[in-house]
Design a protein around this motif. Structure first.
Motif, mmCIF file in Angstrom:
data_model
loop_
_atom_site.group_PDB
_atom_site.id
_atom_site.type_symbol
_atom_site.label_atom_id
_atom_site.label_comp_id
_atom_site.label_asym_id
_atom_site.label_seq_id
_atom_site.Cartn_x
_atom_site.Cartn_y
_atom_site.Cartn_z
ATOM 1 N N ASP A 31 1.348 -0.667 -0.525
ATOM 2 C CA ASP A 31 -0.321 0.077 -0.286
ATOM 3 C C ASP A 31 0.811 1.298 -0.016
ATOM 4 O O ASP A 31 1.394 1.186 0.694
ATOM 5 C CB ASP A 31 -0.544 0.478 0.721
ATOM 6 N N GLN A 89 -7.131 6.717 1.828
ATOM 7 C CA GLN A 89 -5.937 5.159 1.766
ATOM 8 C C GLN A 89 -5.765 5.136 3.069
ATOM 9 O O GLN A 89 -6.120 3.497 3.331
ATOM 10 C CB GLN A 89 -5.498 5.405 0.880
ATOM 11 N N GLN A 134 -8.547 2.419 4.866
ATOM 12 C CA GLN A 134 -8.711 1.877 4.510
ATOM 13 C C GLN A 134 -7.492 0.423 4.864
ATOM 14 O O GLN A 134 -8.343 -0.215 5.159
ATOM 15 C CB GLN A 134 -8.704 1.690 3.009
#
Length: 234
Positions: free
Chosen positions: A217, A224, A227
């Motif tokens: 990631d 983001q 998440q």
């Protein structure tokens, strides 16, 4: 000289302002933002230590004193941390150039303090050894990942172990190995991004690469980060 059995010294890029993460980064340096109950750089340092790394160099600019206070000397991870203090962020290649006196003569890892990944950094020992043996033919080794939805254009391609400008697109994972000699001739204090500057070595056929298919990631936005936090918290 770096050997095939030793993971190169990592340089963690942590000087960025994190503009897209504002207002979170107005008061907290981006690598100290938390996911799964731990700062992003905590995950990164723990992963490096688990891969046999014992010394790390980290740069900083924005709120750098807070980053230093949080990480300290690295002993809680079994690491020795050296700091490259920029004051004003010099971008990626510029930050590398400033940190060269701390990185030594062997090829070194460059990675970002705002990524989260299960990548095994010890895999870079072979790439570092190849570069050390023949830096005139091997300018860098890059880790690439499948192109994520937030970066659909990708960055580069991989063919026969060499990074290419053309072909099926992959994304640079912000993980690579570079020799100090690659940055010779760049004055300390220069503001310079690693890409597109380093594409010249790709065009010369001097950059090897590998595709990593595991968890990765790049934390670029608050969404983001949220998440990733939900996933790690589970």
């Amino acid at each position: 000289m770096a050997g095939a059995g030793r993971t190169p010294c990592p340089f963690i890029l942590a000087a960025g302002r994190g503009e897209r993460m504002r207002p979170l980064t107005d008061t907290v340096p981006k690598p100290l933002l938390e996911a799964g109950g731990r700062p992003l750089i905590d995950w990164q340092l723990a992963r490096l230590a688990a891969c046999g790394v014992r010394r790390v160099v980290i740069n900083h600019a924005h709120l750098g004193e807070r980053l230093e206070a949080a990480v300290g000397d690295g002993s809680r991870w079994g690491l020795a941390v050296a700091w490259s203090r920029e004051g004003e962020a010099l971008e990626t290649a510029g930050g590398i150039v400033k940190a060269l006196p701390l990185l030594g003569q062997d090829p070194f890892i460059v990675t970002s303090g705002d990524i989260w990944s299960e990548y095994d950094f010890s895999r870079l020992a072979a790439g570092g050894a190849d570069i050390a043996r023949d830096p005139a033919r091997r300018a860098a080794h890059l880790v690439l990942v499948d192109t994520p939805p937030f970066h659909p254009a990708g960055d580069m391609a991989l063919e026969g172990g060499l990074v290419r400008r053309e072909g099926p697109r992959l994304t640079y994972a912000n993980i690579g190995v570079f020799p100090p000699s690659l940055f010779a001739g760049i004055a300390a204090g220069t503001h310079l991004r690693l890409f597109p500057w380093a594409y010249r070595f790709v065009d010369e056929g001097r950059v090897t690469g590998e595709r990593f298919a595991g968890a990765w990631d790049n934390i670029g936005t608050p969404a983001q980060l949220a998440q990733l936090d939900r996933r790690l918290s589970r």
